[in-house]
Design a protein around this motif. Structure first.
Motif, PDB file in Angstrom:
ATOM      1  N   LYS A  49      43.729  42.104  34.986  1.00  0.00           N
ATOM      2  CA  LYS A  49      44.064  40.808  35.571  1.00  0.00           C
ATOM      3  C   LYS A  49      43.221  39.763  34.863  1.00  0.00           C
ATOM      4  O   LYS A  49      42.018  39.664  35.094  1.00  0.00           O
ATOM      5  CB  LYS A  49      43.778  40.819  37.070  1.00  0.00           C
ATOM      6  CG  LYS A  49      44.564  41.890  37.825  1.00  0.00           C
ATOM      7  CD  LYS A  49      44.136  41.986  39.273  1.00  0.00           C
ATOM      8  CE  LYS A  49      44.905  43.084  39.991  1.00  0.00           C
ATOM      9  NZ  LYS A  49      44.470  43.227  41.402  1.00  0.00           N
ATOM     10  N   GLY A  50      43.864  38.985  33.987  1.00  0.00           N
ATOM     11  CA  GLY A  50      43.063  38.193  33.091  1.00  0.00           C
ATOM     12  C   GLY A  50      43.500  36.763  32.891  1.00  0.00           C
ATOM     13  O   GLY A  50      44.501  36.290  33.437  1.00  0.00           O
ATOM     14  N   VAL A  51      42.725  36.077  32.056  1.00  0.00           N
ATOM     15  CA  VAL A  51      42.969  34.690  31.689  1.00  0.00           C
ATOM     16  C   VAL A  51      42.546  34.518  30.234  1.00  0.00           C
ATOM     17  O   VAL A  51      41.642  35.203  29.752  1.00  0.00           O
ATOM     18  CB  VAL A  51      42.178  33.732  32.603  1.00  0.00           C
ATOM     19  CG1 VAL A  51      40.678  33.902  32.427  1.00  0.00           C
ATOM     20  CG2 VAL A  51      42.565  32.279  32.372  1.00  0.00           C
ATOM     21  N   ARG A  73      35.099  35.529  36.863  1.00  0.00           N
ATOM     22  CA  ARG A  73      34.901  36.844  37.494  1.00  0.00           C
ATOM     23  C   ARG A  73      34.775  36.747  39.012  1.00  0.00           C
ATOM     24  O   ARG A  73      35.414  37.514  39.737  1.00  0.00           O
ATOM     25  CB  ARG A  73      33.636  37.514  36.922  1.00  0.00           C
ATOM     26  CG  ARG A  73      33.368  38.897  37.518  1.00  0.00           C
ATOM     27  CD  ARG A  73      34.431  39.874  37.095  1.00  0.00           C
ATOM     28  NE  ARG A  73      34.299  41.170  37.765  1.00  0.00           N
ATOM     29  CZ  ARG A  73      35.030  41.550  38.800  1.00  0.00           C
ATOM     30  NH1 ARG A  73      35.943  40.735  39.318  1.00  0.00           N
ATOM     31  NH2 ARG A  73      34.861  42.733  39.335  1.00  0.00           N
ATOM     32  N   CYS A  78      39.178  37.708  38.210  1.00  0.00           N
ATOM     33  CA  CYS A  78      39.658  38.427  37.029  1.00  0.00           C
ATOM     34  C   CYS A  78      38.793  39.661  36.785  1.00  0.00           C
ATOM     35  O   CYS A  78      37.596  39.670  37.093  1.00  0.00           O
ATOM     36  CB  CYS A  78      39.588  37.539  35.791  1.00  0.00           C
ATOM     37  SG  CYS A  78      40.779  36.191  35.753  1.00  0.00           S
ATOM     38  N   PHE A 310      47.569  37.845  31.113  1.00  0.00           N
ATOM     39  CA  PHE A 310      46.526  36.880  30.774  1.00  0.00           C
ATOM     40  C   PHE A 310      47.148  35.483  30.782  1.00  0.00           C
ATOM     41  O   PHE A 310      47.850  35.102  29.841  1.00  0.00           O
ATOM     42  CB  PHE A 310      45.930  37.198  29.408  1.00  0.00           C
ATOM     43  CG  PHE A 310      45.243  38.538  29.348  1.00  0.00           C
ATOM     44  CD1 PHE A 310      43.874  38.636  29.519  1.00  0.00           C
ATOM     45  CD2 PHE A 310      45.977  39.699  29.153  1.00  0.00           C
ATOM     46  CE1 PHE A 310      43.238  39.872  29.478  1.00  0.00           C
ATOM     47  CE2 PHE A 310      45.358  40.937  29.117  1.00  0.00           C
ATOM     48  CZ  PHE A 310      43.986  41.028  29.286  1.00  0.00           C
ATOM     49  N   TYR A 362      44.801  37.924  42.324  1.00  0.00           N
ATOM     50  CA  TYR A 362      43.895  38.816  41.605  1.00  0.00           C
ATOM     51  C   TYR A 362      42.845  39.465  42.509  1.00  0.00           C
ATOM     52  O   TYR A 362      42.209  40.428  42.115  1.00  0.00           O
ATOM     53  CB  TYR A 362      43.190  38.054  40.492  1.00  0.00           C
ATOM     54  CG  TYR A 362      44.005  37.806  39.237  1.00  0.00           C
ATOM     55  CD1 TYR A 362      45.296  38.299  39.092  1.00  0.00           C
ATOM     56  CD2 TYR A 362      43.472  37.066  38.184  1.00  0.00           C
ATOM     57  CE1 TYR A 362      46.037  38.073  37.944  1.00  0.00           C
ATOM     58  CE2 TYR A 362      44.191  36.831  37.017  1.00  0.00           C
ATOM     59  CZ  TYR A 362      45.462  37.337  36.902  1.00  0.00           C
ATOM     60  OH  TYR A 362      46.182  37.100  35.750  1.00  0.00           O
TER      61      TYR A 362
END
Length: 363
Positions: A49-51, A73, A78, A310, A362
């Motif tokens: 689970k990102g950016v 975080r 994330c 992302f 998230y």
């Protein structure tokens, strides 16, 4: 200070690139479709689970970067981050901070407008630096490039990315996928010689990549009016390669109608001549549009078993927000936080509605 190359906001494949993708009808997804997608969520979907976090910016202060990554975080929830950039020092400074927060660190090595030879040299530099970190923090991976048919010399005719984008659909570019797939194994081999972690590539949706040498399929896959009716099928077909799938970029800008323009939503919004930059008539800020769009795409990714997503992008200090709608450059930004003109002095930002949507999803 390291010269800052063209901002990624101006580097998304433009209209000609989109023309290379098969277009479809513009039917909007109904509530029933979204509900059905939610019901079909696959176990194990969205393990990453990102950016995206772009290191190309005028102001680079580690105290600001540290604050950003802590928020990614601890507040955005994330567990992964995709670091973008061309400066090894900046990338590794951010990578070490992200590793310290326990994030899975993905580094997208990208030096735009370079030759294939220089691109391979840069991958060696990135690979060696990333391997040093990986020996202490095993959760490190590399994307060997971004949409290279446009952003690297030699695959498509053209003096720069704009000319290459315009030439994609022309006969003079025939065979660009074959040339891309001849280069990518060299990129993988070069990187694996110095780096032991997982590899992917942030492909354009018009690129037909042979994924055999990669650990993960990666695609910058924006949804817009052209592919809205076929978007779910596009995501589903990514599993045909038998590997985990990452959506390495997705999202939209922050104004009414931006969800219909996807990755090219920044185009034609800001009039920069004469200065100062002004919002063109007809564009109205709407954070809800961006938040709902991102939520709908996450529904699809979960339903279709996508392993990693992302969102593009965390912040863009070079496109500041202002309370005066005429000068609010942030509406042409894909970012999930907004910064003001005092960023260089303060490093402060404010979450948009999309930030809170992501944080809920998230968590």
């Amino acid at each position: 200070m390291t010269p800052v190359p063209i901002d990624r906001r101006t580097l998304i494949a433009a209209t000609a690139a989109m023309a290379a993708v098969a277009a479809a009808g513009c039917a909007s997804p109904s509530d029933a479709v979204r509900a059905a997608a939610a019901e079909r969520r696959r176990p194990g979907a969205l393990a990453h689970k990102g950016v995206n976090y772009d290191t190309e910016r005028e102001t680079w202060k580690l105290s600001y970067v540290r604050r950003d990554i802590k928020a990614i975080r601890r507040d955005l929830h994330c567990n992964a981050i995709l670091l973008l950039g061309s400066d090894v020092r900046r990338l590794m400074e951010a990578a070490r901070l992200a590793a310290g927060e326990g994030l899975y660190v993905w580094i997208e090595a990208r030096q735009f407008e370079q030759t294939p030879e220089r691109t391979l040299e840069f991958l060696t530099e990135i690979g060696r630096a990333a391997e040093k970190l990986r020996r202490r923090h095993p959760k490190v991976g590399i994307s060997v490039g971004c949409e290279l048919t446009i952003f690297m010399q030699g695959l498509v005719p053209g003096a720069d990315w704009m000319e290459r984008g315009a030439n994609l659909s022309k006969p003079i570019s025939n065979g660009y996928n074959e040339r891309l797939n001849a280069f990518l194994p060299k990129a993988v081999k070069t990187t694996r010689e110095v780096f032991g972690g997982k590899l992917t590539y942030s492909s354009g949706e018009w690129e037909k990549v042979v994924w055999t040498d990669f650990d993960i399929v990666g695609v910058d896959l924006y949804r817009d009016a052209k592919n809205e009716a076929t978007y779910v099928r596009q995501v589903r077909e990514l599993h045909s390669h038998g590997k985990p799938v990452f959506i390495t970029e997705f999202g939209c800008c922050t104004y009414k109608g931006a969800e219909k323009r996807g990755g090219e939503g920044f185009m034609g919004v800001i009039d920069e001549d004469p200065p100062p930059p002004r919002v063109k008539p007809g564009f109205v800020r709407d954070e809800r549009v961006q938040a709902e769009h991102i939520g709908e795409l996450l529904d699809i990714y979960e339903a279709e078993g996508v392993s990693g997503a992302f969102v593009y992008n965390f912040s863009s200090p070079d496109t500041p927000h202002t309370d005066d709608p005429l000068y609010d450059q942030d509406i042409a930004s894909h970012c999930i936080v907004k910064v003001r003109s005092d960023y260089a002095r303060t490093g402060r930002w404010e979450p948009k509605l999309a930030f809170h949507t992501l944080a809920r999803r998230y968590a």
